[in-house]
Structure formats: C-alpha cells, structure tokens
Design an enzyme around this catalytic site. Sequence first.
Site, short mmCIF file in Angstrom:
data_model
loop_
_atom_site.label_atom_id
_atom_site.label_comp_id
_atom_site.label_asym_id
_atom_site.label_seq_id
_atom_site.Cartn_x
_atom_site.Cartn_y
_atom_site.Cartn_z
N HIS A 1 0.84 -1.34 0.02
CA HIS A 1 -0.14 -0.08 -0.24
C HIS A 1 0.83 1.36 0.10
O HIS A 1 0.33 2.44 -0.22
CB HIS A 1 -0.80 -0.02 1.14
CG HIS A 1 -0.35 0.38 2.57
ND1 HIS A 1 -0.42 -0.49 3.61
CD2 HIS A 1 0.18 1.41 3.05
CE1 HIS A 1 0.31 -0.11 4.57
NE2 HIS A 1 0.40 1.01 4.32
N ASP B 1 -0.48 -7.72 1.74
CA ASP B 1 -0.08 -6.39 1.72
C ASP B 1 1.47 -6.49 1.81
O ASP B 1 2.11 -6.18 2.61
CB ASP B 1 -0.66 -5.42 2.73
CG ASP B 1 -0.16 -4.14 2.67
OD1 ASP B 1 0.60 -3.42 1.55
OD2 ASP B 1 -0.61 -3.14 3.75
N SER C 1 4.13 2.11 8.33
CA SER C 1 3.75 1.27 7.33
C SER C 1 4.70 0.64 6.77
O SER C 1 5.91 1.27 6.58
CB SER C 1 2.73 1.98 6.74
OG SER C 1 1.34 1.99 6.89
#
Length: 279
Positions: free
Chosen positions: A94, A140, A232
């Site tokens: 992402h 992901d 992230s």
Amino acid sequence: MKVWIFVFVVFAVTATVCTDDTEEAAWQAAQVIPEASRIFVLRHSKRVIGLEKIIGGQKVDVKNFPYQLSLRSNGNHICGGSAISRDWALTAAHCLYPGRDVATISLRAGSSGRLSGGQIYNVSQIIFHPQYNPALFDKDVALLKVAIPFQGQNIAPILLVSEGYEPVEGIRSMVSGWGRTLTDTSLPTILHAVDIPIVGRSTCSLLWGEGLVTNDMICAGQSGRDSCNGDSGGPLVSGGRQIGLVSWGSTECGGSLPAVYTHLAATSVRRFIRRVTGV
C-alpha cells in the site's frame, strides 16, 4: 483501523535534503488514497482507519536494527521497510500502490535519523504481490530491488521467518520505525521501537470483525504500545527473524484494538518472496 501508506521516490545521494516541513507535507499527501479506499470498504463499521506510529516505545540506535530502512519518495520519508538480502528490500504494497515511477523511489539505510546519515540507495525495480487486494489490504507486501547492493556500517539484512510458522499468542515481538508518537504530533527524526505481544488471530478477528483479518495477517499490540502513522511497511521481528510488516490498524494508536501486520510466513506471501528474491 490504522493504515500506513507511504510513497517513495528515488533520492540521489547528491540530492538536496528536504526541510522537515516539506517532508511532513509529502508524507501527509501520501495518506489520502489508501485511507479513502479502506473507509469505503469499512463504511459499515464504527471504526475508522488511520495511520500508525510507534506508541509507548523509545528511541533506538540503528546499529541494533541494521535491517531498518526508510522508504522515500522524491527524497521524502513515506514508509518503513527492511533489507532482506544484499539486493532486495521488503515493504507494504500500500505504500507504493498502484504504482510509482521507480526513478522517484529510494531507501535510506544505516541511519537512526530520518533526515540524514547512512546511505541512500536508488530502487531499480518494484514488484507487488500479484494477489494484493488494496481494498482489504490482504497480501500487503511489495519487493524493492536496489540498484547497488546494500553494504556498509550499520546495514545488514534480517532473516525471514520460515513458511508455515504461526506465532503463539502472547510471544513478544519488536516493531520499529519513524512513525508518530504520543508525545510528538510530527514524524520523529530518530528511529523508535517498541516491544509488543502477539494477539491470536481468533481474538483479533473478534475485536475487528468478521472477514477483516485473513490468514495472511497477524496481529500484535497492547494498550499503550503500538505502531502508528509513518510506520507502514516497517518490520515486526521476533526471535531474530522478521515475522511481519506493518499494514493497518486503528486511528486510536495504542488503544484497545491490535495493529494488523502482513503475515510473512503465510504460504502465498512467503513463496512470493522466495520466488522473486531466492530468500
């Protein structure tokens, strides 16, 4: 839920370092698309997605986390990452989806500082998991090949967990990154890390709701100890091996809901990494 999406751009070693305000603005701009996507999918839920940071942790020296990377877009930090071999790095899909000009993406390695130090590595190739689901953040994971092999002081790859490994609820793990902290509303300039327990998938699913936590995800965290905005793609490590990477979670970082990480030992994820990198 917390979702970290950071854009990275190749940053030449000779490029001028951006001011912290400029970097903050670039990072903020990278949050919009993924957050809107997940809010759409979870619109039926009272929980709203957000970005994550290191909560309840402390500043650490990169010499103890030599695999830690800062993923950068046009020289601005957008996500975390990890070196998994001399030629390959790992991050969350992402952070770069649906696709960034590889010429704008780079990695900073070997530095505890987000803005300076270490070495900058240009990225020559970005490969997303072929079954990555941007709406659910399933699988992901993305792989980054560097133009020049990782080497130098405080730079070393992390071993990856073996296929099929399932972490036991309650075991300790470590997550690190330059994400926001409770005491700093801006991204910290120094690397932080926090020790957190694994939360069992069944428990995590009950907390988050049916269908949101898949077998390609693992959960970790406890009240007051968490990852958050800016983390992230960063590594979750246990027993000296990377077992996950920061994917999504709650806007209330450090609250009652555990963060969710890509499960690197899941068959579909681990085989993808091995097929591409040989690791």
